[in-house]
Design a protein around this motif. Structure first.
Motif, PDB file in Angstrom:
ATOM      1  N   LEU A 116      42.120  52.314  45.184  1.00  0.00           N
ATOM      2  CA  LEU A 116      43.380  52.393  45.929  1.00  0.00           C
ATOM      3  C   LEU A 116      44.581  51.812  45.187  1.00  0.00           C
ATOM      4  CD1 LEU A 116      42.132  51.499  49.542  1.00  0.00           C
ATOM      5  CD2 LEU A 116      42.593  53.757  48.575  1.00  0.00           C
ATOM      6  N   GLN A 117      44.339  51.009  44.148  1.00  0.00           N
ATOM      7  CA  GLN A 117      45.486  50.379  43.476  1.00  0.00           C
ATOM      8  C   GLN A 117      46.389  51.413  42.828  1.00  0.00           C
ATOM      9  OE1 GLN A 117      45.945  49.943  39.875  1.00  0.00           O
ATOM     10  NE2 GLN A 117      44.204  51.265  39.402  1.00  0.00           N
ATOM     11  N   GLU A 118      45.867  52.621  42.573  1.00  0.00           N
ATOM     12  CA  GLU A 118      46.695  53.689  42.003  1.00  0.00           C
ATOM     13  C   GLU A 118      47.855  54.054  42.923  1.00  0.00           C
ATOM     14  OE1 GLU A 118      48.022  56.550  39.346  1.00  0.00           O
ATOM     15  OE2 GLU A 118      46.540  54.977  39.067  1.00  0.00           O
ATOM     16  N   MET A 200      48.737  35.356  41.560  1.00  0.00           N
ATOM     17  CA  MET A 200      47.886  36.489  41.885  1.00  0.00           C
ATOM     18  C   MET A 200      46.549  36.366  41.173  1.00  0.00           C
ATOM     19  SD  MET A 200      50.524  39.748  41.818  1.00  0.00           S
ATOM     20  CE  MET A 200      49.455  40.711  42.883  1.00  0.00           C
ATOM     21  N   ASP A 201      45.533  36.969  41.768  1.00  0.00           N
ATOM     22  CA  ASP A 201      44.208  37.010  41.159  1.00  0.00           C
ATOM     23  C   ASP A 201      44.310  37.765  39.837  1.00  0.00           C
ATOM     24  OD1 ASP A 201      41.499  37.758  40.470  1.00  0.00           O
ATOM     25  OD2 ASP A 201      40.939  37.298  42.546  1.00  0.00           O
ATOM     26  N   VAL A 202      43.770  37.178  38.782  1.00  0.00           N
ATOM     27  CA  VAL A 202      43.883  37.799  37.470  1.00  0.00           C
ATOM     28  C   VAL A 202      43.175  39.149  37.440  1.00  0.00           C
ATOM     29  CG1 VAL A 202      41.798  36.760  36.457  1.00  0.00           C
ATOM     30  CG2 VAL A 202      43.760  37.325  34.991  1.00  0.00           C
ATOM     31  N   ARG A 203      42.166  39.339  38.310  1.00  0.00           N
ATOM     32  CA  ARG A 203      41.499  40.646  38.365  1.00  0.00           C
ATOM     33  C   ARG A 203      42.458  41.725  38.873  1.00  0.00           C
ATOM     34  NH1 ARG A 203      36.652  39.460  42.236  1.00  0.00           N
ATOM     35  NH2 ARG A 203      38.375  38.311  43.219  1.00  0.00           N
ATOM     36  N   ALA A 204      43.309  41.349  39.818  1.00  0.00           N
ATOM     37  CA  ALA A 204      44.299  42.309  40.324  1.00  0.00           C
ATOM     38  C   ALA A 204      45.295  42.672  39.236  1.00  0.00           C
ATOM     39  CB  ALA A 204      45.020  41.715  41.533  1.00  0.00           C
ATOM     40  N   THR A 236      39.119  42.318  30.541  1.00  0.00           N
ATOM     41  CA  THR A 236      38.861  43.524  29.762  1.00  0.00           C
ATOM     42  C   THR A 236      38.096  44.567  30.573  1.00  0.00           C
ATOM     43  OG1 THR A 236      38.803  42.250  27.699  1.00  0.00           O
ATOM     44  CG2 THR A 236      37.772  44.424  27.673  1.00  0.00           C
ATOM     45  N   ALA A 237      37.068  44.119  31.297  1.00  0.00           N
ATOM     46  CA  ALA A 237      36.246  45.035  32.091  1.00  0.00           C
ATOM     47  C   ALA A 237      37.054  45.707  33.192  1.00  0.00           C
ATOM     48  CB  ALA A 237      35.056  44.289  32.683  1.00  0.00           C
ATOM     49  N   PHE A 238      37.827  44.920  33.941  1.00  0.00           N
ATOM     50  CA  PHE A 238      38.603  45.485  35.049  1.00  0.00           C
ATOM     51  C   PHE A 238      39.729  46.384  34.544  1.00  0.00           C
ATOM     52  CE2 PHE A 238      36.375  42.555  37.734  1.00  0.00           C
ATOM     53  CZ  PHE A 238      36.467  43.088  39.002  1.00  0.00           C
ATOM     54  N   SER A 429      50.752  48.174  42.001  1.00  0.00           N
ATOM     55  CA  SER A 429      49.306  48.300  41.823  1.00  0.00           C
ATOM     56  C   SER A 429      48.618  46.948  41.962  1.00  0.00           C
ATOM     57  CB  SER A 429      48.996  48.902  40.450  1.00  0.00           C
ATOM     58  OG  SER A 429      49.513  50.208  40.342  1.00  0.00           O
ATOM     59  N   ALA A 430      49.221  45.899  41.393  1.00  0.00           N
ATOM     60  CA  ALA A 430      48.628  44.561  41.480  1.00  0.00           C
ATOM     61  C   ALA A 430      48.590  44.057  42.916  1.00  0.00           C
ATOM     62  CB  ALA A 430      49.411  43.587  40.597  1.00  0.00           C
ATOM     63  N   MET A 431      49.630  44.335  43.686  1.00  0.00           N
ATOM     64  CA  MET A 431      49.672  43.872  45.076  1.00  0.00           C
ATOM     65  C   MET A 431      48.610  44.563  45.924  1.00  0.00           C
ATOM     66  SD  MET A 431      53.791  43.523  45.771  1.00  0.00           S
ATOM     67  CE  MET A 431      53.534  43.082  47.491  1.00  0.00           C
ATOM     68  N   ILE A 432      48.429  45.866  45.733  1.00  0.00           N
ATOM     69  CA  ILE A 432      47.398  46.581  46.501  1.00  0.00           C
ATOM     70  C   ILE A 432      46.011  46.066  46.119  1.00  0.00           C
ATOM     71  CG2 ILE A 432      46.281  48.816  46.801  1.00  0.00           C
ATOM     72  CD1 ILE A 432      48.998  50.116  46.689  1.00  0.00           C
ATOM     73  N   ALA A 433      45.782  45.875  44.817  1.00  0.00           N
ATOM     74  CA  ALA A 433      44.488  45.345  44.365  1.00  0.00           C
ATOM     75  C   ALA A 433      44.248  43.944  44.913  1.00  0.00           C
ATOM     76  CB  ALA A 433      44.436  45.340  42.835  1.00  0.00           C
ATOM     77  N   GLN A 434      45.303  43.127  44.956  1.00  0.00           N
ATOM     78  CA  GLN A 434      45.184  41.752  45.463  1.00  0.00           C
ATOM     79  C   GLN A 434      44.747  41.770  46.927  1.00  0.00           C
ATOM     80  OE1 GLN A 434      45.825  38.926  43.730  1.00  0.00           O
ATOM     81  NE2 GLN A 434      45.660  37.455  45.412  1.00  0.00           N
ATOM     82  N   VAL A 435      45.329  42.642  47.705  1.00  0.00           N
ATOM     83  CA  VAL A 435      44.995  42.726  49.139  1.00  0.00           C
ATOM     84  C   VAL A 435      43.552  43.204  49.320  1.00  0.00           C
ATOM     85  CG1 VAL A 435      45.512  43.943  51.280  1.00  0.00           C
ATOM     86  CG2 VAL A 435      47.374  43.094  49.852  1.00  0.00           C
ATOM     87  N   MET A 436      43.099  44.120  48.470  1.00  0.00           N
ATOM     88  CA  MET A 436      41.767  44.708  48.647  1.00  0.00           C
ATOM     89  C   MET A 436      40.651  43.840  48.099  1.00  0.00           C
ATOM     90  SD  MET A 436      42.513  47.410  50.275  1.00  0.00           S
ATOM     91  CE  MET A 436      40.857  48.095  50.293  1.00  0.00           C
ATOM     92  N   LEU A 437      40.959  42.880  47.229  1.00  0.00           N
ATOM     93  CA  LEU A 437      39.909  42.026  46.663  1.00  0.00           C
ATOM     94  C   LEU A 437      39.346  41.057  47.704  1.00  0.00           C
ATOM     95  CD1 LEU A 437      41.358  41.207  43.119  1.00  0.00           C
ATOM     96  CD2 LEU A 437      39.291  42.503  43.643  1.00  0.00           C
TER      97      LEU A 437
END
Length: 437
Positions: A116-118, A200-204, A236-238, A429-437
């Motif tokens: 969904l981050q797209e 923010m979460d670094v994964r996001a 790197t993986a994410f 994209s980072a904000m959507i990923a942050q919410v979904m993590l």
């Protein structure tokens, strides 16, 4: 803008003009020979790719940019390069589609955050389009400039839907050029600064790096890894997974979500522009742009075949695979393009040919496809960057006098809009990923 006129059969010889294609080959081979140059700058890395050199070399040979170059190639010959741009992008789209099939399980298992981050591209439009229209007085070029981060699939989408000679085409190419020149370093600096703020979460943030550009993703994730070194492997993986998903889904998100939303917001914001005394548009595109005639099916396939020869030579220098060994791979990509073009013609939906090409390429690369192993083995011989270098060479030669005049007038504006577009894409994209993590 739509034009029902078909290019006259007598003009086919100009599509196959040996001098134009020979110059593209020369420019592309020189660019591939130079190779990738990485320049460390602070916390970021400036990545110079062969496609950038090819674009610059072609511009320097373009008679509309440097009049004295008409001794090398006439304006009439350069004009026909515009027909090759979209077609030369198609094998690149097929190559990425083939890369999706083997990773389909990884894509499915990636989780909602990656998927969904797209949709963060919507933030791109919200941030950049009002400024482009209300502050800089842009017309429909704002749609092309702000609907996405404007990488290769997005350029192909705009080219297929509106044409690169349209206002939307000028906008998307303006942001594309800015991204090619400065995108990697800008993303690296922005990612490093936001990561250092620890908000923010670094994964996001890593997922937000995967915008569909290898160079931008690499610079962005490198800056994150330097800022948060203990999570370098996770970053790197994410980032890599997100980039893969963007290649698979980004085109469709742009087509069915971002671009329609941009059209809607443009119409809404333009109402306020009309009531603003100092909001003016630099260029009346309807008055100065002549929509080129479209190619017949036969002309399309003939020119596409010629372009595939150019791509084989570019791949030879860049990947070290001689044209004979690379021919089966190119024939596979050519077949994907042909089927995609035919599907667009026979299926009554307003779906660009590049979308059909992507679907066809994904299907033949799935594990369930009988010749999956052969397709993957052969297409692995084609490098991604090598398929892009000639595209930018054609684009450099195709720049018209009108585009030169436009960039002289609004180069600063395009640069600002590009920065806002990049910022909106990353943060959204980072904000959507942050919410979904």
């Amino acid at each position: 803008m739509n034009n029902n006129s078909v290019l006259s059969p007598t003009m086919t010889k100009h599509l196959l003009d040996w001098k134009l294609h020979l110059l593209v080959i020369a420019v592309s081979l020189l660019a591939e020979w130079i190779g990738i140059i990485k320049i460390p700058i602070g916390i970021g890395i400036l990545v110079l790719l062969p496609l950038l050199y090819a674009f610059i070399f072609a511009i320097l040979l373009n008679p509309n940019v440097i009049p004295s170059m008409k001794a090398v190639i006439t304006k009439k010959r350069a004009k026909f390069a515009s027909y090759a741009i979209l077609l030369s992008i198609m094998p690149f789209i097929a190559k990425f589609g083939v890369g999706v099939g083997p990773n389909i399980e990884q894509i499915i298992a990636a989780g909602p955050a990656l998927l969904l981050q797209e949709l963060g591209n919507v933030a791109t439009v919200l941030i950049a389009l009002p400024v482009a229209v209300l502050v800089f007085g842009m017309g429909r070029e704002a749609i092309g400039a702000t609907h996405s981060v404007a990488r290769e699939p997005n350029v192909a989408l705009i080219a297929d839907k509106y044409g690169l000679q349209s206002a939307e085409g000028i906008g998307v190419m303006g942001v594309y050029v800015m991204g090619t020149l400065f995108g990697a370093i800008y993303f690296s600096l922005m990612a490093g600064i936001i990561a250092s703020m620890d908000i923010m979460d670094v994964r996001a943030l890593a997922m937000a790096c995967g915008i569909g550009s290898g160079s931008m993703m690499g610079a962005c994730s490198a800056a994150l890894a330097e800022t948060v070194p203990d999570q370098a492997e996770t970053i790197t993986a994410f980032a890599a997974t997100s980039n893969l998903l963007t290649y698979a889904t980004g085109l469709f998100v742009s087509l069915f979500v971002a671009l329609p939303f941009t059209e809607f917001l443009y119409k809404f914001v333009s109402k306020f522009k009309k009531n603003t005394a100092d909001a003016t548009t630099d260029t009346d595109f309807g008055a100065v742009m002549e929509e080129p005639a479209v190619l017949s099916m036969g002309q399309t396939f003939i020119l596409l075949a010629m372009i595939c020869v150019v791509l084989l030579l570019s791949n030879w220098v860049g990947q070290g695979v001689d044209p004979i060994d690379g021919l089966p791979a190119m024939l596979i990509l050519f077949a994907c393009c042909v089927v995609g073009i035919l599907l667009k013609r026979v299926i009554p939906f307003n779906v660009p040919a590049i979308a059909w090409i992507s679907i066809v390429a994904i299907l033949i690369s799935l594990p369930q496809f009988p010749f999956n192993a052969y397709v993957l083995e052969e297409t692995a011989k084609m490098g991604v960057l090598q398929l892009l270098t000639p595209v930018l060479a054609y684009a450099g030669f195709a720049i018209s006098q009108m585009e030169v005049d436009l960039f002289k007038k609004s180069g600063f504006k395009i640069a600002v809009v590009a920065i806002l577009t990049f910022t909106g894409t990353f943060i959204g994209s980072a904000m959507i990923a942050q919410v979904m993590l």
